[in-house]
Scaffold this active site. Structure first.
Site, PDB file in Angstrom:
ATOM      1  N   HIS A 157       0.748  -1.423   0.337  1.00  0.00           N
ATOM      2  CA  HIS A 157      -0.053   0.008  -0.120  1.00  0.00           C
ATOM      3  C   HIS A 157       1.058   1.413   0.231  1.00  0.00           C
ATOM      4  O   HIS A 157       0.573   2.454  -0.286  1.00  0.00           O
ATOM      5  CB  HIS A 157      -0.858  -0.029   1.455  1.00  0.00           C
ATOM      6  N   ASP A 364       3.017   9.263   0.013  1.00  0.00           N
ATOM      7  CA  ASP A 364       2.139   8.563  -0.382  1.00  0.00           C
ATOM      8  C   ASP A 364       1.579   7.450  -0.890  1.00  0.00           C
ATOM      9  O   ASP A 364       1.660   7.813  -2.742  1.00  0.00           O
ATOM     10  CB  ASP A 364       0.929   9.408  -0.306  1.00  0.00           C
TER      11      ASP A 364
HETATM   12  P1  ADP Z   1      -3.065   5.829   4.383  1.00  0.00           P
HETATM   13  O1  ADP Z   1      -3.380   5.041   4.787  1.00  0.00           O
HETATM   14  O2  ADP Z   1      -1.398   6.340   4.968  1.00  0.00           O
HETATM   15  O3  ADP Z   1      -3.654   6.656   6.273  1.00  0.00           O
HETATM   16  P2  ADP Z   1      -5.831   6.719   3.036  1.00  0.00           P
HETATM   17  O4  ADP Z   1      -6.019   8.019   2.162  1.00  0.00           O
HETATM   18  O5  ADP Z   1      -5.017   5.708   1.722  1.00  0.00           O
HETATM   19  O6  ADP Z   1      -4.371   6.567   4.009  1.00  0.00           O
HETATM   20  O7  ADP Z   1      -6.204   6.106   3.512  1.00  0.00           O
HETATM   21  C1  ADP Z   1      -6.731   7.523   4.791  1.00  0.00           C
HETATM   22  C2  ADP Z   1      -8.161   6.129   4.568  1.00  0.00           C
HETATM   23  O8  ADP Z   1      -8.287   6.630   6.363  1.00  0.00           O
HETATM   24  C3  ADP Z   1      -9.345   6.584   4.151  1.00  0.00           C
HETATM   25  O9  ADP Z   1     -10.516   6.017   4.360  1.00  0.00           O
HETATM   26  C4  ADP Z   1      -9.749   8.011   5.458  1.00  0.00           C
HETATM   27  O10 ADP Z   1     -11.174   8.565   5.100  1.00  0.00           O
HETATM   28  C5  ADP Z   1      -9.621   7.385   6.270  1.00  0.00           C
HETATM   29  N1  ADP Z   1      -9.324   8.302   7.748  1.00  0.00           N
HETATM   30  C6  ADP Z   1      -8.661   9.387   7.506  1.00  0.00           C
HETATM   31  N2  ADP Z   1      -8.826  10.228   8.541  1.00  0.00           N
HETATM   32  C7  ADP Z   1      -9.869   9.567   8.620  1.00  0.00           C
HETATM   33  C8  ADP Z   1     -10.125  10.297  10.600  1.00  0.00           C
HETATM   34  N3  ADP Z   1      -9.929  11.486  10.865  1.00  0.00           N
HETATM   35  N4  ADP Z   1     -11.560  10.283  10.295  1.00  0.00           N
HETATM   36  C9  ADP Z   1     -11.968   8.427   9.530  1.00  0.00           C
HETATM   37  N5  ADP Z   1     -11.498   8.064   8.448  1.00  0.00           N
HETATM   38  C10 ADP Z   1     -10.130   8.696   8.655  1.00  0.00           C
HETATM   39  O1  F6P Z   2      -0.694   1.974   4.412  1.00  0.00           O
HETATM   40  C1  F6P Z   2      -0.893   2.466   4.844  1.00  0.00           C
HETATM   41  C2  F6P Z   2      -1.306   1.784   6.317  1.00  0.00           C
HETATM   42  O2  F6P Z   2       0.583   2.192   6.564  1.00  0.00           O
HETATM   43  C3  F6P Z   2      -1.660   0.556   6.751  1.00  0.00           C
HETATM   44  O3  F6P Z   2      -0.689   0.074   6.341  1.00  0.00           O
HETATM   45  C4  F6P Z   2      -2.243   0.714   7.901  1.00  0.00           C
HETATM   46  O4  F6P Z   2      -2.806  -0.097   8.231  1.00  0.00           O
HETATM   47  C5  F6P Z   2      -2.171   2.480   7.998  1.00  0.00           C
HETATM   48  O5  F6P Z   2      -1.485   3.037   6.960  1.00  0.00           O
HETATM   49  C6  F6P Z   2      -2.561   2.691   9.792  1.00  0.00           C
HETATM   50  O6  F6P Z   2      -1.251   2.934  10.557  1.00  0.00           O
HETATM   51  P1  F6P Z   2      -1.553   1.721  11.635  1.00  0.00           P
HETATM   52  O7  F6P Z   2      -2.200   0.030  11.430  1.00  0.00           O
HETATM   53  O8  F6P Z   2      -0.274   1.818  11.947  1.00  0.00           O
HETATM   54  O9  F6P Z   2      -2.385   2.255  12.741  1.00  0.00           O
END
Ligand code: ADP
Ligand code: F6P
Length: 455
Positions: A157, A364
């Protein structure tokens, strides 16, 4: 299609209505909901007698979750240590933030071996085993040691960095050797796939040919599978009358003003410090925006026991206070900074209220927030996505306003362009983005990966 056994460190929240921590859990849950399958991972709990493999079982519809706890030592070495303090920064091109120890690496391998024992117990002969993310690089090697002959794939990811960055991790060769024990490696973008191939070919004497990489006496297939979102479902959540309370309060609180929204885990890869500085530049460069534009940053704390995450949190709190102190008026708070998560049904309507989605990570893998923001918009009067060129999503979402997250002045211009963009142009850009996102749907992501793994 054979049964899918998904393995990841983090699984979807078991209690309904809980916010999802990160894109992996959100994406995998949405993808598995229709196809069904087994999902094995860490419960999120730490307990002293976690070393034995007696997974807790729960079902969310057709998805059967099996989770185990970790011991404190496992948590410290595998999750907090090697995965998040050593690998994560390197995968996101920040080797200066990495803290590596061989002890943590040994713990990382040990937990992967434990995961492999549990998965070996669960898996049936024809199952496809689909591992996710950087926590599980050694899983296939450990499963092979258990005598498992099923087809095993890994989807990453996060980004895979350029070889010279990757090699700053002292365990780089051991990891690459382990990766070659998978049958299929999936990446978000061609940049990531190519970086892995370049490393194996140039540094490990491997050979690459037509989507396969051969090294360490093994051959692994590689391909790209950009993860997506369920476009119609996001829009339905964003417009469901039952979900509008928080969005209506937000709307009322900014009256006739315009709203810029950002939503991220509180992570240094997301470029939050640079983003705050950019917003300050924007307010300076476009004084007409003062009193009329509000920036809402939602950033729930993440990995709070890793020092670099504590540092960035303290820094952002100070900056938010300073920027508000400088610009705020009695009836206007320029920057609203919320350190909390929201359930999806609350979050999607918040995206829909905002005229601009500001997504500017420094690096990202994909960034699902960018896709959720676009999907939540009203196609007739949509908001504008301002997107970092270093998010995987930028390789697909070329009709966004694509910016360099290090160029504050450029982003300030882009914010002004977004806030003043004529409706026709917004509609055209949004339609083009939606078309791409419908093509690269979450179902397609799952089906292509599973078909390639099976084939
Ligand atoms: P990462 O996997 O690095 O966190 P992404 O943007 O790919 O970044 O995914 C984030 C996911 O987590 C999204 O589906 C988003 O809706 C959810 N998310 C992020 N911040 C919040 C928040 N403050 N409250 C609820 N969901 C969140
Ligand atoms: O791909 C992004 C990611 O690192 C996932 O592997 C992971 O589950 C998520 O963000 C949130 O991080 P964590 O699991 O360390 O809370």
């Amino acid at each position: 299609m054979p049964r899918l056994v998904v393995v990841s460190n983090r699984v979807a929240p078991i209690t309904e209505g809980q916010p999802t921590a990160g894109g992996l859990a959100a994406g995998v849950m949405d993808a598995l909901r229709e196809s069904g399958g087994v999902w094995f991972g860490w419960s999120g709990e730490i307990s002293p007698d976690a070393a034995f493999c007696a997974p807790i079982q729960q079902s969310l519809g057709q998805v059967h979750l099996h989770t185990i706890d970790l011991t404190r030592k496992d948590y410290d070495e595998y999750y907090r240590g090697f995965a998040n303090d050593a690998l994560w920064p390197v995968l996101h091109y920040r080797p200066n933030l990495a803290r590596f120890t061989w002890g943590d690496f040994a713990g990382y391998r040990r937990v992967n071996q434990q995961f492999a024992r549990c998965v070996a117990d669960l898996a049936q002969i024809d199952d496809l085993i689909w591992a996710h993310d950087y926590h599980l690089f050694p899983l296939a090697e450990a499963l092979r040691e258990q005598g498992i002959t099923n087809r095993i794939g890994l989807f990453l990811h996060t980004p895979f960095p350029a070889p010279q960055i990757y090699m700053t991790n002292p365990a780089h060769e051991a990891i690459a050797r382990a990766l070659c024990h998978f049958d299929l490696l999936g990446f978000q973008t061609e940049t990531d796939r190519q970086a892995f191939e370049d490393y194996v070919v140039r540094q490990c004497g491997g050979h690459a040919q037509a989507g396969t990489v051969a090294a360490f006496g093994r051959t692994v297939r590689t391909n790209i599978y950009p993860i997506g979102v369920h476009v119609d479902e996001v829009r339905a959540q964003a417009t469901d009358p039952a979900n509008q309370l928080a969005a209506a309060r937000l709307r009322a609180s900014i009256a006739e003003g315009r709203l810029i929204i950002s939503v991220d885990r509180l992570d240094y890869s997301k470029g939050l410090q640079q983003r705050f500085a950019t917003y300050e530049k924007f307010l300076q460069a476009f004084p007409a925006a003062q009193r009329n534009v509000t920036f809402l940053q939602i950033a729930p704390p993440s990995r709070t026991d890793v020092q670099t995450y504590q540092e960035i949190r303290a820094e952002l709190e100070a900056e938010a206070g300073r920027i508000n102190g400088r610009f705020a008026e009695l009836d206007w708070t320029p920057l609203r900074y919320l350190n909390r998560g929201f359930p999806r049904e609350v979050l999607m309507p918040l995206y829909a209220v905002a005229q601009v989605g500001l997504v500017t990570p420094l690096r990202d893998g994909m960034n699902l927030v960018a896709k959720e923001y676009v999907a939540a918009q009203d196609p007739d009067d949509p908001g504008v996505l301002v997107l970092s060129q270093f998010a995987g999503a930028a390789q697909e979402l070329t009709d966004a306003l694509v910016v360099n997250p290090y160029d504050s002045e450029g982003i300030a211009q882009a914010l002004n362009q977004a806030l003043t963009m004529p409706r026709n142009e917004r509609r055209e850009r949004h339609a083009a983005l939606l078309k791409t996102m419908r093509h690269n749907s979450l179902d397609r992501w799952r089906d292509r990966f599973a078909a390639d793994l099976a084939g």
